[in-house]
Motif scaffolding. Structure first.
Motif, PDB file in Angstrom:
ATOM      1  N   TYR A 159       5.027  -6.791 -14.499  1.00 56.41           N
ATOM      2  CA  TYR A 159       5.816  -7.942 -14.054  1.00 56.41           C
ATOM      3  C   TYR A 159       5.271  -8.506 -12.747  1.00 56.41           C
ATOM      4  CZ  TYR A 159       9.678 -10.747 -12.380  1.00 56.41           C
ATOM      5  OH  TYR A 159      10.421 -11.789 -11.899  1.00 56.41           O
ATOM      6  N   GLY A 160       4.940  -7.626 -11.834  1.00 62.54           N
ATOM      7  CA  GLY A 160       4.437  -8.095 -10.550  1.00 62.54           C
ATOM      8  C   GLY A 160       3.698  -7.011  -9.804  1.00 62.54           C
ATOM      9  N   VAL A 161       2.747  -7.445  -8.989  1.00 61.91           N
ATOM     10  CA  VAL A 161       2.018  -6.559  -8.081  1.00 61.91           C
ATOM     11  C   VAL A 161       1.958  -7.281  -6.748  1.00 61.91           C
ATOM     12  CG1 VAL A 161      -0.180  -5.425  -7.561  1.00 61.91           C
ATOM     13  CG2 VAL A 161       0.579  -5.637  -9.947  1.00 61.91           C
ATOM     14  N   SER A 162       2.408  -6.605  -5.699  1.00 63.55           N
ATOM     15  CA  SER A 162       2.350  -7.235  -4.376  1.00 63.55           C
ATOM     16  C   SER A 162       1.885  -6.235  -3.332  1.00 63.55           C
ATOM     17  CB  SER A 162       3.713  -7.823  -3.994  1.00 63.55           C
ATOM     18  OG  SER A 162       4.710  -6.829  -4.011  1.00 63.55           O
ATOM     19  N   ILE A 163       1.077  -6.739  -2.422  1.00 63.73           N
ATOM     20  CA  ILE A 163       0.606  -5.987  -1.252  1.00 63.73           C
ATOM     21  C   ILE A 163       0.989  -6.826  -0.044  1.00 63.73           C
ATOM     22  CG2 ILE A 163      -1.403  -5.032  -0.042  1.00 63.73           C
ATOM     23  CD1 ILE A 163      -1.142  -3.713  -2.741  1.00 63.73           C
ATOM     24  N   ILE A 164       1.554  -6.194   0.990  1.00 65.74           N
ATOM     25  CA  ILE A 164       1.942  -6.999   2.152  1.00 65.74           C
ATOM     26  C   ILE A 164       0.683  -7.573   2.818  1.00 65.74           C
ATOM     27  CG2 ILE A 164       4.146  -5.821   2.483  1.00 65.74           C
ATOM     28  CD1 ILE A 164       2.966  -4.287   4.789  1.00 65.74           C
ATOM     29  N   PRO A 165       0.793  -8.765   3.393  1.00 70.38           N
ATOM     30  CA  PRO A 165      -0.383  -9.503   3.866  1.00 70.38           C
ATOM     31  C   PRO A 165      -1.329  -8.733   4.798  1.00 70.38           C
ATOM     32  CG  PRO A 165       1.516 -10.951   3.846  1.00 70.38           C
ATOM     33  CD  PRO A 165       2.021  -9.574   3.508  1.00 70.38           C
ATOM     34  N   ASN A 166      -0.832  -7.941   5.712  1.00 75.37           N
ATOM     35  CA  ASN A 166      -1.708  -7.237   6.659  1.00 75.37           C
ATOM     36  C   ASN A 166      -2.637  -6.237   5.989  1.00 75.37           C
ATOM     37  OD1 ASN A 166      -0.422  -8.647   8.655  1.00 75.37           O
ATOM     38  ND2 ASN A 166       0.738  -6.908   9.434  1.00 75.37           N
ATOM     39  N   TYR A 167      -2.361  -5.876   4.739  1.00 69.56           N
ATOM     40  CA  TYR A 167      -3.162  -4.874   4.035  1.00 69.56           C
ATOM     41  C   TYR A 167      -4.018  -5.475   2.930  1.00 69.56           C
ATOM     42  CZ  TYR A 167      -0.674  -1.246   6.543  1.00 69.56           C
ATOM     43  OH  TYR A 167      -0.181  -0.431   7.539  1.00 69.56           O
ATOM     44  N   ARG A 168      -4.017  -6.779   2.804  1.00 74.31           N
ATOM     45  CA  ARG A 168      -4.821  -7.434   1.772  1.00 74.31           C
ATOM     46  C   ARG A 168      -6.284  -7.490   2.197  1.00 74.31           C
ATOM     47  NH1 ARG A 168      -0.675 -12.409   0.549  1.00 74.31           N
ATOM     48  NH2 ARG A 168       0.964 -11.103  -0.358  1.00 74.31           N
ATOM     49  N   GLY A 169      -7.158  -7.630   1.194  1.00 79.43           N
ATOM     50  CA  GLY A 169      -8.587  -7.760   1.472  1.00 79.43           C
ATOM     51  C   GLY A 169      -9.271  -6.450   1.804  1.00 79.43           C
ATOM     52  N   LYS A 170      -8.630  -5.327   1.523  1.00 80.07           N
ATOM     53  CA  LYS A 170      -9.186  -4.007   1.822  1.00 80.07           C
ATOM     54  C   LYS A 170      -9.445  -3.188   0.554  1.00 80.07           C
ATOM     55  CE  LYS A 170      -6.310  -3.884   6.012  1.00 80.07           C
ATOM     56  NZ  LYS A 170      -7.209  -4.322   7.005  1.00 80.07           N
ATOM     57  N   GLY A 171      -9.325  -3.816  -0.612  1.00 85.40           N
ATOM     58  CA  GLY A 171      -9.523  -3.112  -1.868  1.00 85.40           C
ATOM     59  C   GLY A 171      -8.296  -2.358  -2.353  1.00 85.40           C
TER      60      GLY A 171
END
Length: 153
Positions: free
Chosen positions: A76-88
């Motif tokens: 349904y959904g996958v979310s990562i909080i913004p400060n942890y994005r772009g790290k794989g």
């Protein structure tokens, strides 16, 4: 990725529910994030994964089983909080979910993604998902989705 852990949410406390709503809000903004009314039943009757970094909750994913095809799971959904994005971490998180669903003998995983979310489309494609449909007005007028599938068999 030694500092990160994926867990299944089996027991829901008020504090955890509040944190999960916050992750959804940070991850999706006002465009699709789940609230208490959606998350609580998903924990009880679906499967909710949480991504942690040193005991801090930083990501959330919700999965349902398809009634028409019980061998098919729907993310349904996958979310990562913004400060942890772009790290794989998104890839790490989704790979863990794929393995878990495969271990439970699901044969296919389906999800939808906004056509504007190029990074998510790239992530899912890199993990073997393929585009199978374009869902016009799926979430209302002008809100289209791309349907993607991963065959596990």
């Amino acid at each position: 990725m030694n500092n990160y852990l994926v867990e299944i949410v089996n027991h829901l406390t008020l504090d955890l529910l509040i944190k999960m709503v916050e992750i959804e809000s940070l991850g999706f903004g006002s465009n699709g994030g789940l609230d208490e009314w959606g998350l609580s039943p998903l924990v009880r009757y679906g499967r909710v994964y949480i991504l942690k970094s040193f005991e801090k909750e930083i990501g959330l994913a919700e999965v349902l089983r398809c009634f028409e095809n019980p061998n098919e799971a729907y993310i349904y959904g996958v979310s990562i909080i913004p400060n942890y994005r772009g790290k794989g971490l998104g890839k790490f998180f989704v790979q863990h979910i794929i393995k878990d669903l495969s271990d439970m003998n699901f044969r296919r995983i389906v999800l939808t993604v906004s056509e504007e979310n190029k990074s998510a489309i790239h992530l899912y494609t890199s993990l073997g998902f393929s585009t199978v449909d374009y869902l016009k007005d799926e979430y209302g007028k002008g809100i289209h989705r791309i349907k993607m599938c991963l065959d596990l068999s």
